[in-house]
Design an enzyme around this catalytic site. Structure first.
Site, PDB file in Angstrom:
ATOM      1  N   TYR A  37       0.838  -1.208   0.000  1.00 26.59           N
ATOM      2  CA  TYR A  37       0.000   0.000   0.000  1.00 26.59           C
ATOM      3  C   TYR A  37       0.872   1.257   0.000  1.00 26.59           C
ATOM      4  O   TYR A  37       0.659   2.176  -0.804  1.00 26.59           O
ATOM      5  CB  TYR A  37      -0.918   0.013   1.215  1.00 26.59           C
ATOM      6  CG  TYR A  37      -1.678   1.314   1.377  1.00 26.59           C
ATOM      7  CD1 TYR A  37      -2.825   1.576   0.626  1.00 26.59           C
ATOM      8  CD2 TYR A  37      -1.232   2.295   2.266  1.00 26.59           C
ATOM      9  CE1 TYR A  37      -3.504   2.784   0.762  1.00 26.59           C
ATOM     10  CE2 TYR A  37      -1.908   3.503   2.404  1.00 26.59           C
ATOM     11  CZ  TYR A  37      -3.043   3.739   1.658  1.00 26.59           C
ATOM     12  OH  TYR A  37      -3.710   4.928   1.788  1.00 26.59           O
TER      13      TYR A  37
ATOM     14  N   LYS B  29       1.193   4.244  -3.109  1.00 23.49           N
ATOM     15  CA  LYS B  29       0.990   5.681  -2.933  1.00 23.49           C
ATOM     16  C   LYS B  29       2.270   6.473  -3.224  1.00 23.49           C
ATOM     17  O   LYS B  29       2.207   7.611  -3.702  1.00 23.49           O
ATOM     18  CB  LYS B  29       0.511   5.964  -1.507  1.00 23.49           C
ATOM     19  CG  LYS B  29      -0.896   5.463  -1.216  1.00 23.49           C
ATOM     20  CD  LYS B  29      -1.930   6.233  -2.016  1.00 23.49           C
ATOM     21  CE  LYS B  29      -3.342   5.937  -1.583  1.00 23.49           C
ATOM     22  NZ  LYS B  29      -4.358   6.728  -2.303  1.00 23.49           N
TER      23      LYS B  29
END
Length: 343
Positions: A213, A217
């Site tokens: 994750y 990003k």
């Protein structure tokens, strides 16, 4: 124009940053009498959580037209019905957008260009946190890479010409904000030495529910680092906004058992309210102007990108990420679109 890539990288520990974000930073609300009357906004993932709260805050500023870009028409219409009761003067529409499918992204962008006569604000909020590796059926990429990065930047690129051509009256630029995360600053980015880079991020054996994750990003920081060479703040203001850790959202909706309980307890002790978290997006598109173009906004302040990007190695990998992204999205003629923005 000074963007985040022109700043000095931060040496603060992530613990210090987290503490400041959650307990010390103060919201910057729109000035009294701020009005979005006549304006049109698109918010993806706006049927729930921070996207829904951001929609509510923009509508309170007299936003005239809201496009709720959502994957489920049923859930989108249910959320839209609640907003219509609260804001009967606004036009609130539900448009389908599945960020796991390139075809859906392209169809949505084409509809925006075809049907909207004015577009002032875009908030790309749709995102995932995955507890296990899942591949997007239509592309084969890992869902986090697909949704949080590849489809998000594709949609951003496809919308740029429309935002430039149909922005606010009086020559003011439209705003495009991509939702980011402070966790990018803590990303270990274990795949950094992989050549090619993107396929390494699709390896199920390397999946880590936190690091994958964070990295998904972080890639958006790399994307924006290069995007500003093509897009002028006079045409479209593009930035990243971090809402910090918030309670009461569905981002960790797949958590079960003890993890779900732990997330709720941690959020209850440290999390911002959805109202405060979503205000970061509203700040990015309402309060911030051309000075925020090419910037990562954290706790309502312009902040440097992840420190790794400023290193010689990081600059090489950032360019590799850009080149591979352009190659991945070549089917949508993204290079031609970006070059046209320079004209």
């Amino acid at each position: 124009m000074v963007g985040s890539r022109d700043l000095t990288p931060s040496n603060d520990s992530f613990g210090k940053i987290f503490f400041h974000n959650q307990f010390r930073a103060k919201p910057q609300w729109p000035a009294p009498k701020t009005s979005l009357l006549g304006a049109t906004a698109i918010i993806s993932g706006s049927n729930t959580g921070l996207g829904y709260e951001a929609a509510t805050q923009l509508l309170r500023l007299q936003l005239s037209r809201l496009i709720m870009a959502v994957r489920s028409r049923e859930r989108g219409e249910a959320a839209a019905a609640r907003l219509r009761r609260l804001f009967p003067k606004a036009s609130i529409e539900v448009w389908l957008l599945d960020m796991s499918e390139y075809d859906s992204v392209q169809a949505f962008a084409a509809r925006v260009a075809r049907e909207l006569s004015r577009i002032d604000i875009v908030i790309l909020n749709a995102g995932l946190i995955g507890l296990t590796f899942k591949a997007a059926k239509s592309t084969g990429h890992g869902e986090l890479l697909q949704v949080n990065y590849l489809s998000t930047v594709l949609l951003a690129i496809l919308l740029l010409p429309t935002l430039k051509a149909k922005g606010p009256p009086g020559g003011q630029p439209a705003h495009l904000t991509i939702v980011s995360a402070a966790l990018t600053l803590a990303a270990k980015f274990a795949e950094r030495d992989s050549i090619p880079l993107l396929p390494a991020l699709d390896d199920p054996k390397k999946f880590d529910r936190e690091e994958t994750y964070n990295t998904s990003k972080l890639l958006a920081h790399m994307f924006l680092w290069n995007l500003v060479d093509y897009v002028s703040a006079d045409d479209v203001i593009v930035n990243l906004a971090d809402p910090a850790w918030c309670k009461g959202t569905d981002l960790a909706r797949d958590a079960t058992g003890g993890m779900k309980v732990g997330v709720k307890i941690f959020a209850g002790l440290t999390g911002r309210s959805p109202r405060v978290g979503a205000s970061c997006f509203v700040d990015a598109v309402v309060n911030k102007g051309k000075e925020s173009h090419g910037c990562f906004i954290m706790s309502w302040q312009i902040h440097p990108f992840a420190a790794y990007l400023y290193t010689p190695e990081g600059k090489v990998v950032t360019q590799r990420c850009w080149d591979e992204t352009m190659a991945e999205l070549e089917f949508a003629d993204v290079r031609t679109i970006l070059n046209s923005m320079r004209g």
